[in-house]
Design a protein around this motif. Structure first.
Motif, PDB file in Angstrom:
ATOM      1  N   PHE A 552       0.851  -1.192   0.000  1.00 16.42           N
ATOM      2  CA  PHE A 552       0.000   0.000   0.000  1.00 16.42           C
ATOM      3  C   PHE A 552       0.883   1.238   0.000  1.00 16.42           C
ATOM      4  CE2 PHE A 552      -2.337  -3.384   2.226  1.00 16.42           C
ATOM      5  CZ  PHE A 552      -3.497  -3.421   1.467  1.00 16.42           C
ATOM      6  N   GLY A 553       0.554   2.178  -0.883  1.00 14.40           N
ATOM      7  CA  GLY A 553       1.325   3.401  -0.958  1.00 14.40           C
ATOM      8  C   GLY A 553       1.330   4.159   0.363  1.00 14.40           C
ATOM      9  N   ASN A 554       2.455   4.772   0.667  1.00 18.77           N
ATOM     10  CA  ASN A 554       2.518   5.574   1.882  1.00 18.77           C
ATOM     11  C   ASN A 554       1.437   6.655   1.832  1.00 18.77           C
ATOM     12  OD1 ASN A 554       4.715   4.083   2.676  1.00 18.77           O
ATOM     13  ND2 ASN A 554       6.239   5.588   2.021  1.00 18.77           N
ATOM     14  N   GLY A 555       0.692   6.771   2.928  1.00 17.35           N
ATOM     15  CA  GLY A 555      -0.426   7.689   2.962  1.00 17.35           C
ATOM     16  C   GLY A 555      -1.766   6.996   2.774  1.00 17.35           C
ATOM     17  N   MET A 556      -1.736   5.662   2.626  1.00 19.29           N
ATOM     18  CA  MET A 556      -2.974   4.910   2.438  1.00 19.29           C
ATOM     19  C   MET A 556      -3.654   4.645   3.775  1.00 19.29           C
ATOM     20  SD  MET A 556      -5.189   3.201   0.610  1.00 19.29           S
ATOM     21  CE  MET A 556      -4.525   2.805  -0.990  1.00 19.29           C
ATOM     22  N   GLN A 557      -4.946   4.821   3.810  1.00 22.17           N
ATOM     23  CA  GLN A 557      -5.757   4.454   4.966  1.00 22.17           C
ATOM     24  C   GLN A 557      -6.678   3.298   4.573  1.00 22.17           C
ATOM     25  OE1 GLN A 557      -7.887   7.990   6.016  1.00 22.17           O
ATOM     26  NE2 GLN A 557      -6.063   9.134   6.628  1.00 22.17           N
ATOM     27  N   SER A 558      -6.866   2.372   5.504  1.00 29.45           N
ATOM     28  CA  SER A 558      -7.777   1.225   5.346  1.00 29.45           C
ATOM     29  C   SER A 558      -7.324   0.233   4.287  1.00 29.45           C
ATOM     30  CB  SER A 558      -9.215   1.699   5.045  1.00 29.45           C
ATOM     31  OG  SER A 558      -9.703   2.469   6.111  1.00 29.45           O
ATOM     32  N   GLY A 559      -6.034   0.204   4.011  1.00 19.12           N
ATOM     33  CA  GLY A 559      -5.505  -0.874   3.190  1.00 19.12           C
ATOM     34  C   GLY A 559      -5.251  -2.075   4.072  1.00 19.12           C
ATOM     35  N   ILE A 560      -5.949  -3.170   3.831  1.00 12.63           N
ATOM     36  CA  ILE A 560      -5.830  -4.360   4.687  1.00 12.63           C
ATOM     37  C   ILE A 560      -5.499  -5.577   3.831  1.00 12.63           C
ATOM     38  CG2 ILE A 560      -7.040  -5.880   6.299  1.00 12.63           C
ATOM     39  CD1 ILE A 560      -8.723  -3.530   7.165  1.00 12.63           C
ATOM     40  N   VAL A 561      -4.458  -6.264   4.220  1.00 14.27           N
ATOM     41  CA  VAL A 561      -3.983  -7.442   3.485  1.00 14.27           C
ATOM     42  C   VAL A 561      -5.054  -8.524   3.450  1.00 14.27           C
ATOM     43  CG1 VAL A 561      -2.295  -9.314   3.538  1.00 14.27           C
ATOM     44  CG2 VAL A 561      -1.566  -6.966   4.027  1.00 14.27           C
ATOM     45  N   ASN A 562      -5.312  -9.052   2.256  1.00 24.05           N
ATOM     46  CA  ASN A 562      -6.275 -10.143   2.098  1.00 24.05           C
ATOM     47  C   ASN A 562      -5.704 -11.129   1.083  1.00 24.05           C
ATOM     48  OD1 ASN A 562      -8.437 -11.849   1.468  1.00 24.05           O
ATOM     49  ND2 ASN A 562      -9.969 -10.248   1.711  1.00 24.05           N
ATOM     50  N   PRO A 563      -4.885 -12.091   1.540  1.00 25.41           N
ATOM     51  CA  PRO A 563      -4.222 -13.023   0.611  1.00 25.41           C
ATOM     52  C   PRO A 563      -5.114 -14.194   0.221  1.00 25.41           C
ATOM     53  CG  PRO A 563      -3.473 -13.457   2.826  1.00 25.41           C
ATOM     54  CD  PRO A 563      -4.473 -12.333   2.930  1.00 25.41           C
ATOM     55  N   THR A 564      -6.323 -13.876  -0.269  1.00 20.21           N
ATOM     56  CA  THR A 564      -7.300 -14.882  -0.676  1.00 20.21           C
ATOM     57  C   THR A 564      -7.792 -14.542  -2.073  1.00 20.21           C
ATOM     58  OG1 THR A 564      -9.342 -13.751  -0.005  1.00 20.21           O
ATOM     59  CG2 THR A 564      -8.084 -14.842   1.736  1.00 20.21           C
ATOM     60  N   GLU A 565      -8.819 -15.243  -2.512  1.00 23.24           N
ATOM     61  CA  GLU A 565      -9.402 -14.985  -3.824  1.00 23.24           C
ATOM     62  C   GLU A 565      -9.958 -13.569  -3.954  1.00 23.24           C
ATOM     63  OE1 GLU A 565     -12.444 -17.937  -4.022  1.00 23.24           O
ATOM     64  OE2 GLU A 565     -13.757 -16.945  -2.556  1.00 23.24           O
ATOM     65  N   ALA A 566     -10.288 -12.935  -2.819  1.00 23.83           N
ATOM     66  CA  ALA A 566     -10.855 -11.586  -2.858  1.00 23.83           C
ATOM     67  C   ALA A 566      -9.796 -10.514  -3.053  1.00 23.83           C
ATOM     68  CB  ALA A 566     -11.644 -11.310  -1.579  1.00 23.83           C
ATOM     69  N   GLY A 567      -8.539 -10.823  -2.765  1.00 20.84           N
ATOM     70  CA  GLY A 567      -7.466  -9.877  -2.994  1.00 20.84           C
ATOM     71  C   GLY A 567      -7.548  -8.634  -2.127  1.00 20.84           C
ATOM     72  N   ALA A 568      -6.578  -7.744  -2.323  1.00 21.16           N
ATOM     73  CA  ALA A 568      -6.528  -6.509  -1.539  1.00 21.16           C
ATOM     74  C   ALA A 568      -7.733  -5.624  -1.805  1.00 21.16           C
ATOM     75  CB  ALA A 568      -5.239  -5.748  -1.862  1.00 21.16           C
ATOM     76  N   GLY A 569      -8.387  -5.811  -2.957  1.00 20.11           N
ATOM     77  CA  GLY A 569      -9.524  -4.976  -3.321  1.00 20.11           C
ATOM     78  C   GLY A 569     -10.821  -5.319  -2.629  1.00 20.11           C
ATOM     79  N   TRP A 570     -10.770  -6.243  -1.670  1.00 15.78           N
ATOM     80  CA  TRP A 570     -11.993  -6.678  -0.981  1.00 15.78           C
ATOM     81  C   TRP A 570     -12.724  -5.507  -0.316  1.00 15.78           C
ATOM     82  CZ3 TRP A 570     -13.078  -6.702   4.400  1.00 15.78           C
ATOM     83  CH2 TRP A 570     -12.052  -6.188   5.204  1.00 15.78           C
ATOM     84  N   ASN A 571     -11.979  -4.468   0.097  1.00 17.92           N
ATOM     85  CA  ASN A 571     -12.615  -3.317   0.764  1.00 17.92           C
ATOM     86  C   ASN A 571     -12.206  -2.006   0.095  1.00 17.92           C
ATOM     87  OD1 ASN A 571      -9.928  -3.164   1.645  1.00 17.92           O
ATOM     88  ND2 ASN A 571     -10.509  -2.233   3.591  1.00 17.92           N
ATOM     89  N   MET A 572     -12.072  -2.024  -1.227  1.00 17.43           N
ATOM     90  CA  MET A 572     -11.582  -0.843  -1.938  1.00 17.43           C
ATOM     91  C   MET A 572     -12.455   0.396  -1.704  1.00 17.43           C
ATOM     92  SD  MET A 572     -12.623  -1.564  -5.931  1.00 17.43           S
ATOM     93  CE  MET A 572     -11.557  -2.957  -6.197  1.00 17.43           C
ATOM     94  N   ASP A 573     -13.708   0.184  -1.355  1.00 16.12           N
ATOM     95  CA  ASP A 573     -14.577   1.345  -1.127  1.00 16.12           C
ATOM     96  C   ASP A 573     -14.232   2.099   0.155  1.00 16.12           C
ATOM     97  OD1 ASP A 573     -15.570  -1.171  -0.071  1.00 16.12           O
ATOM     98  OD2 ASP A 573     -17.322  -0.099   0.650  1.00 16.12           O
ATOM     99  N   ARG A 574     -13.359   1.530   0.987  1.00 16.46           N
ATOM    100  CA  ARG A 574     -12.916   2.213   2.210  1.00 16.46           C
ATOM    101  C   ARG A 574     -11.545   2.864   2.037  1.00 16.46           C
ATOM    102  NH1 ARG A 574     -16.676   3.992   4.131  1.00 16.46           N
ATOM    103  NH2 ARG A 574     -17.455   3.518   2.067  1.00 16.46           N
ATOM    104  N   TRP A 575     -10.890   2.657   0.902  1.00  8.56           N
ATOM    105  CA  TRP A 575      -9.536   3.193   0.710  1.00  8.56           C
ATOM    106  C   TRP A 575      -9.528   4.716   0.649  1.00  8.56           C
ATOM    107  CZ3 TRP A 575      -7.803  -0.253  -4.032  1.00  8.56           C
ATOM    108  CH2 TRP A 575      -7.540  -1.553  -3.579  1.00  8.56           C
ATOM    109  N   VAL A 576      -8.523   5.287   1.282  1.00 11.49           N
ATOM    110  CA  VAL A 576      -8.211   6.715   1.136  1.00 11.49           C
ATOM    111  C   VAL A 576      -6.703   6.828   1.019  1.00 11.49           C
ATOM    112  CG1 VAL A 576      -8.224   8.999   2.236  1.00 11.49           C
ATOM    113  CG2 VAL A 576     -10.205   7.489   2.477  1.00 11.49           C
ATOM    114  N   LEU A 577      -6.228   7.530  -0.011  1.00 10.66           N
ATOM    115  CA  LEU A 577      -4.800   7.747  -0.202  1.00 10.66           C
ATOM    116  C   LEU A 577      -4.522   9.246  -0.148  1.00 10.66           C
ATOM    117  CD1 LEU A 577      -1.979   6.644  -0.804  1.00 10.66           C
ATOM    118  CD2 LEU A 577      -2.547   6.694  -3.249  1.00 10.66           C
ATOM    119  N   ARG A 578      -3.652   9.635   0.768  1.00 11.81           N
ATOM    120  CA  ARG A 578      -3.307  11.057   0.910  1.00 11.81           C
ATOM    121  C   ARG A 578      -1.840  11.263   0.569  1.00 11.81           C
ATOM    122  NH1 ARG A 578      -7.548  13.584   3.397  1.00 11.81           N
ATOM    123  NH2 ARG A 578      -8.956  12.252   4.615  1.00 11.81           N
ATOM    124  N   ARG A 579      -1.595  12.275  -0.232  1.00  8.08           N
ATOM    125  CA  ARG A 579      -0.216  12.569  -0.633  1.00  8.08           C
ATOM    126  C   ARG A 579       0.082  14.051  -0.433  1.00  8.08           C
ATOM    127  NH1 ARG A 579      -0.163   9.020  -6.220  1.00  8.08           N
ATOM    128  NH2 ARG A 579       0.576   7.066  -5.311  1.00  8.08           N
TER     129      ARG A 579
END
Length: 579
Positions: A552-579
């Motif tokens: 997850f890029g530095n500044g990412m909020q709510s990036g949570i590892v999901n090493p399954t079929e759902a992948g990291a995008g399982w909760n993409m609607d909660r992602w916030v990236l601040r730069r």
């Protein structure tokens, strides 16, 4: 902002997860970021899935990683969480099991639920999913006999359902299983990335009422539905008619092209919490990742560890973790591998221990459980209490047994076979895997050829390729779950995910019994019997838990590892990236 019970439950679950994960390395970028920085309006998500179909219940869609790409586009009653478990998504609706002799599940869709084109979600969508994945609708096959009309990835669970009680347009459905059948992992049914808009298939085929059509079971009408279900939602870059792809989640498809990726944008008709970032760009496996990284077009990375050589992840919080998917070779059961003896010969020379030591645990050293050694089971997770006692038969296949391989070839009456190994290229780790196998098997008289290709799909097994190298069920990218539905289906007779066309009636019976029996002694005995059978017949060669690089890029909020079929995008609607 309204409070939605489902979003609240999902949010509370996420917060609990973050609270646990931040204690260790898996926190990723979950809590990184500073509110004083500017939020970026679009996040690039690089994942080694290959989106081929919107239809995650089809063979093409499942193998193309629909669950990792579309879980927040096509929602369902459940989704796959970071531990591989099924988690209820009460934004979409609720599901509860009703006590009684016959297994019965009551489903209620959200009263507010509607697709992005304004059409309400309804139980018609469940009826379509069941019809397509029940296996009961067949047609004459090219070689005689009957074959399924619908190209379903798996019929697990759905084939045990007797009926789906639904009045067309209703928000309620009752699913009744066949007398004497029981399906313990019922939460895997009607889940994210598999429930499709029945109204689209109705419009496209001119069949006005899907529920009535399924109930009448007219073969001509069902054939029309099957044809669209199989191919009507295929995804071709540059040729996506977005009217065919309405969303039931926080995001919808805006466009798809090789140059601009798969663009997901905020779905204004979504009735749950609005996505925190209005635009996500999915960059699939065929992307020039190094260039996108240098262009700062990527904020989240979820790929097989070592698959992209010398990838610069500076500026990212990097997690190297074992996945719940099994890195494995799926063998054709025709051609050079028509004989189990030949398959065993190959299994004896494949250097499984050496492959794990060099490629199987980059950046982590697990003492037990996932990622702790060569994988000895195809259907039992390595962190399960059943794993050790049920998987001992794999110990004789550490690799490098030249004499044993030669003896097995002699028993098969085969000399100097050539094995062509296909995988989705480019993939540096898998190229190294094939090279190591070639070196190890040469002494046994087996020639191994690297048949990796950017267009490889595991349906090529038996037609130009003898073995497919990939994750669970041949997936090129994110794979695996606690339930192991895809893993079991990949060896079950006649299933779409069974790319090697393996068939064994006893194995099928074991899978059916495991789905219904929770007695620990029975489960252990059945799993041990299954693995003994599979190591003897060798339809696949498990190597190790596929290692994943999730960053997850530095500044990412709510990036949570999901090493399954759902992948990291399982909760993409909660992602916030601040730069």
């Amino acid at each position: 902002m309204r409070n939605h019970p489902g979003s609240g439950a999902r949010g509370r679950w996420m917060l609990r997860t973050v609270g646990v994960l931040t204690a260790g390395a898996l926190a990723g970028g979950a809590l990184a970021g500073c509110s004083a920085k500017n939020q970026v309006p679009s996040i690039g998500y690089a994942v080694d899935a290959v989106p081929l179909s919107y239809n995650g219940g089809s063979t093409l869609g499942a193998n193309g990683g629909a669950a990792a790409v579309f879980s927040r586009v096509l929602t369902g009653f459940f989704y796959t969480g970071p531990d591989g478990q099924q988690v209820a998504d009460t934004d979409y609706g609720t599901a509860k099991q009703v006590p009684g002799d016959v297994q019965t599940i009551q489903y209620r869709l959200s009263p507010e639920g509607a697709y992005s084109d304004g059409v309400p979600t309804s139980c018609d969508d469940l009826v379509l999913e069941w019809a397509a994945r029940s296996g009961r609708f067949t047609k004459p096959g090219p070689g005689g006999g009957q074959v399924p009309m619908f190209d379903a990835a798996s019929t697990a669970g759905y084939r045990d359902i007797e009926k789906v009680e639904c009045q067309s347009g209703s928000k309620d459905a009752t699913v009744v299983f066949r007398p004497g059948r029981h399906f313990l992992p019922w939460q895997t049914l009607f889940s994210a990335a598999s429930l499709l808009p029945a109204h689209i298939i109705a419009q496209a085929t001119g069949v006005p009422n899907i529920v009535s059509a399924v109930q009448s079971a007219d073969p001509v009408v069902m054939g029309k539905l099957a044809q669209f279900w199989n191919t009507g939602w295929n995804l071709t870059p540059g040729k996506v008619d977005t009217k065919l792809f309405p969303s039931s989640g926080p995001y919808r498809i805006d466009s798809y092209s090789d140059s601009d990726g798969l663009v997901l944008v905020k779905n204004d008709k979504w009735w749950g919490l609005a996505p925190r970032t209005p635009r996500i760009v999915v960059w699939p496996k065929n992307t020039d990742m190094k260039k996108k990284m240098s262009d700062k077009a990527i904020g989240v990375v979820d790929i097989g560890a070592g698959s992209v050589k010398d990838l610069d992840l500076s500026g990212f919080s990097v997690n190297q973790v074992p996945g719940r998917g099994a890195e494995q070779l799926t063998l054709s059961t025709s051609g050079v591998f028509a004989s189990a003896d030949t398959r065993r010969a190959f299994g004896l020379c494949v250097p499984r221990k050496a492959l794990f030591d060099k490629l199987g645990h980059p950046g982590f050293d697990q003492k037990s459980g996932l990622g702790s050694g060569p994988l000895n089971s195809r259907i039992t997770q390595a962190d399960s209490l059943y794993y050790g006692p049920s998987s001992g038969a794999g110990n004789k296949y550490a690799g490098g047994d030249t004499a044993g391989a030669q003896q097995a070839l002699s028993s098969a009456g085969v000399s100097n076979p050539t094995v062509r190994v296909g995988y989705r290229a480019p993939d540096d780790r898998r190229a190294q895997t094939v090279a190591m196998i070639a070196d190890a098997c040469r002494a046994a008289g087996i020639t191994v050829v690297d048949a990796g290709s950017p267009t490889f799909v595991p349906t090529q097994l038996g037609a130009g390729v003898d073995a497919a190298l990939g994750g669970t069920a041949g997936a090129p990218g994110p794979a695996g779950s606690l339930s192991g539905i895809a893993a079991a289906a990949a060896l079950y007779t006649g299933q779409g995910l069974n790319f090697g066309h393996y068939g064994n009636g006893r194995y099928d019976a074991i899978v059916d019994q495991l789905a219904a029996d929770d007695n620990s002694t029975n489960v252990l005995n059945l799993r041990a019997e299954a693995e003994n059978l599979l190591w003897n017949e060798m339809p696949t060669i498990p190597l190790f838990n596929t290692p994943r690089t999730i960053a997850f890029g530095n500044g990412m909020q709510s990036g949570i590892v999901n090493p399954t079929e759902a992948g990291a995008g399982w909760n993409m609607d909660r992602w916030v990236l601040r730069r």
